[in-house]
Design a protein around this motif. Structure first.
Motif, short mmCIF file in Angstrom:
data_model
loop_
_atom_site.label_atom_id
_atom_site.label_comp_id
_atom_site.label_asym_id
_atom_site.label_seq_id
_atom_site.Cartn_x
_atom_site.Cartn_y
_atom_site.Cartn_z
N ARG A 9 0.83 -1.21 0.00
CA ARG A 9 0.00 0.00 0.00
C ARG A 9 0.87 1.26 0.00
NH1 ARG A 9 -3.57 -3.50 2.70
NH2 ARG A 9 -2.68 -3.25 4.78
N ILE A 10 2.13 1.14 0.40
CA ILE A 10 3.03 2.29 0.47
C ILE A 10 3.87 2.42 -0.79
CG2 ILE A 10 5.00 3.30 1.71
CD1 ILE A 10 3.88 1.89 4.26
N LEU A 11 4.47 1.32 -1.23
CA LEU A 11 5.35 1.34 -2.40
C LEU A 11 4.59 0.96 -3.67
CD1 LEU A 11 8.65 -0.40 -1.21
CD2 LEU A 11 8.24 2.04 -1.53
N PRO A 12 4.96 1.54 -4.80
CA PRO A 12 4.32 1.16 -6.06
C PRO A 12 4.90 -0.13 -6.66
CG PRO A 12 5.93 2.89 -6.47
CD PRO A 12 5.88 2.68 -4.97
N HIS A 13 6.01 -0.62 -6.14
CA HIS A 13 6.70 -1.78 -6.69
C HIS A 13 5.87 -3.05 -6.54
CE1 HIS A 13 9.58 1.22 -5.42
NE2 HIS A 13 10.43 0.76 -6.32
N LEU A 68 17.56 -2.09 0.00
CA LEU A 68 17.87 -1.09 1.02
C LEU A 68 17.18 0.24 0.69
CD1 LEU A 68 19.74 -0.51 3.57
CD2 LEU A 68 21.37 0.36 1.92
N GLY A 69 17.25 0.63 -0.57
CA GLY A 69 16.59 1.87 -1.00
C GLY A 69 15.08 1.82 -0.85
N GLN A 70 14.48 0.66 -1.13
CA GLN A 70 13.04 0.53 -0.95
C GLN A 70 12.65 0.65 0.51
OE1 GLN A 70 11.28 -2.86 -2.95
NE2 GLN A 70 12.31 -2.36 -4.87
N ALA A 71 13.48 0.10 1.41
CA ALA A 71 13.21 0.27 2.84
C ALA A 71 13.20 1.76 3.18
CB ALA A 71 14.24 -0.49 3.67
N GLY A 72 14.18 2.48 2.65
CA GLY A 72 14.22 3.93 2.86
C GLY A 72 13.00 4.63 2.27
N GLY A 73 12.55 4.17 1.11
CA GLY A 73 11.35 4.74 0.50
C GLY A 73 10.12 4.55 1.38
N ILE A 74 10.01 3.38 2.00
CA ILE A 74 8.90 3.13 2.92
C ILE A 74 8.96 4.10 4.08
CG2 ILE A 74 7.93 1.47 4.57
CD1 ILE A 74 8.99 -0.75 2.62
N LEU A 75 10.15 4.28 4.64
CA LEU A 75 10.33 5.22 5.76
C LEU A 75 9.88 6.62 5.36
CD1 LEU A 75 11.39 6.12 8.54
CD2 LEU A 75 13.70 6.15 7.54
N TRP A 76 10.36 7.09 4.22
CA TRP A 76 10.04 8.45 3.76
C TRP A 76 8.55 8.61 3.50
CZ3 TRP A 76 11.48 10.44 -1.77
CH2 TRP A 76 11.14 11.80 -1.89
N HIS A 78 5.96 6.72 4.42
CA HIS A 78 5.15 6.51 5.63
C HIS A 78 5.22 7.74 6.53
CE1 HIS A 78 4.07 4.94 9.62
NE2 HIS A 78 3.27 4.14 8.95
N THR A 79 6.41 8.32 6.67
CA THR A 79 6.58 9.53 7.48
C THR A 79 5.73 10.66 6.92
OG1 THR A 79 8.83 8.90 8.13
CG2 THR A 79 8.26 11.25 8.26
N ALA A 80 5.78 10.86 5.61
CA ALA A 80 4.99 11.93 4.98
C ALA A 80 3.50 11.71 5.20
CB ALA A 80 5.32 12.02 3.50
N ALA A 81 3.05 10.47 5.07
CA ALA A 81 1.63 10.18 5.27
C ALA A 81 1.21 10.45 6.71
CB ALA A 81 1.34 8.72 4.89
N GLN A 82 2.05 10.09 7.67
CA GLN A 82 1.73 10.33 9.08
C GLN A 82 1.64 11.82 9.38
OE1 GLN A 82 3.18 8.05 12.27
NE2 GLN A 82 1.61 6.71 11.44
N VAL A 87 2.20 13.72 -0.89
CA VAL A 87 3.27 13.05 -1.63
C VAL A 87 2.66 12.57 -2.93
CG1 VAL A 87 4.85 11.10 -1.67
CG2 VAL A 87 4.46 12.33 0.46
N THR A 88 3.12 13.14 -4.02
CA THR A 88 2.64 12.71 -5.33
C THR A 88 3.82 12.50 -6.24
OG1 THR A 88 2.43 15.00 -6.09
CG2 THR A 88 0.48 14.00 -5.10
N GLY A 89 3.61 11.68 -7.24
CA GLY A 89 4.65 11.43 -8.21
C GLY A 89 5.16 10.01 -8.13
N THR A 90 6.16 9.75 -8.94
CA THR A 90 6.77 8.43 -9.03
C THR A 90 8.03 8.41 -8.18
OG1 THR A 90 5.91 8.12 -11.27
CG2 THR A 90 7.77 6.74 -10.62
N LEU A 91 8.13 7.40 -7.30
CA LEU A 91 9.31 7.24 -6.45
C LEU A 91 10.43 6.65 -7.29
CD1 LEU A 91 10.53 7.30 -3.56
CD2 LEU A 91 9.67 4.96 -3.30
N ILE A 92 11.59 7.32 -7.27
CA ILE A 92 12.74 6.89 -8.06
C ILE A 92 13.96 6.79 -7.16
CG2 ILE A 92 14.30 7.51 -9.96
CD1 ILE A 92 11.95 9.09 -11.18
#
Length: 157
Positions: A9-13, A68-76, A78-82, A87-92
């Motif tokens: 639900r957090i990552l688009p991958h 490792l980067g995907q874990a960081g993406g979840i952190l980022w 999830h933090t923004a959602a909280q 947060v819009t756009g494609t995570l790269i």
């Protein structure tokens, strides 16, 4: 703790590039501990001959860093959602610098990623992290850059 369904639900991958199975700890805005199980059924092992040496089964560094980067993406994200930050756009995955590899992972191992969010500036997040297998640190990344880009700024395929 976040389970696999929460991560989706957090990552688009999605399979086969979704490289995080579970989040064990999450301190929004600060730190995440996430896992990824390496299995012999990974696409990266398809086609390896039966006589391949054990070293041929070392998990590819590119996938380890992506995980490792995907874990960081979840952190980022999830933090923004909280924080109710839009947060819009494609995570790269932007880049990884100061990578030190001190070991390898093999089928049957569980990667444990520890990622710290250092700075968020606009649509860019700067992080650092480590990957462990059991009690052995196998990789460190001094700086990870993740970016969000609006779909209109991406070149169509």
């Amino acid at each position: 703790m976040l389970e696999h369904a929460d991560i989706k639900r957090i990552l688009p991958h999605r399979h086969p590039i979704l490289q995080v199975d579970r989040v064990l700890e999450l301190d929004p805005g600060n730190r995440i501990v996430a896992t990824k199980a390496v299995t012999g059924a990974e696409p990266c092992y398809v086609g390896l001959p039966a006589e391949a040496p054990a070293s041929a089964y070392a998990y590819p560094v590119s996938l380890l860093v992506e995980s490792l980067g995907q874990a960081g993406g979840i952190l980022w994200l999830h933090t923004a959602a909280q924080r109710a930050e839009p947060v819009t756009g494609t995570l790269i995955f932007g880049s990884a610098r100061d990578l030190t590899l001190t070991g390898h992972a093999y089928p049957g191992d569980v990667l444990r990623h520890v990622v710290h969010l250092e700075l968020v500036k606009g649509d860019n997040a700067f992080m650092r992290g480590e990957t462990w297998v059991g009690d052995t640190r196998i990789a460190t990344v001094g700086e990870i850059l993740a970016v969000l880009r609006q779909d209109t700024t991406l070149v169509p395929a």
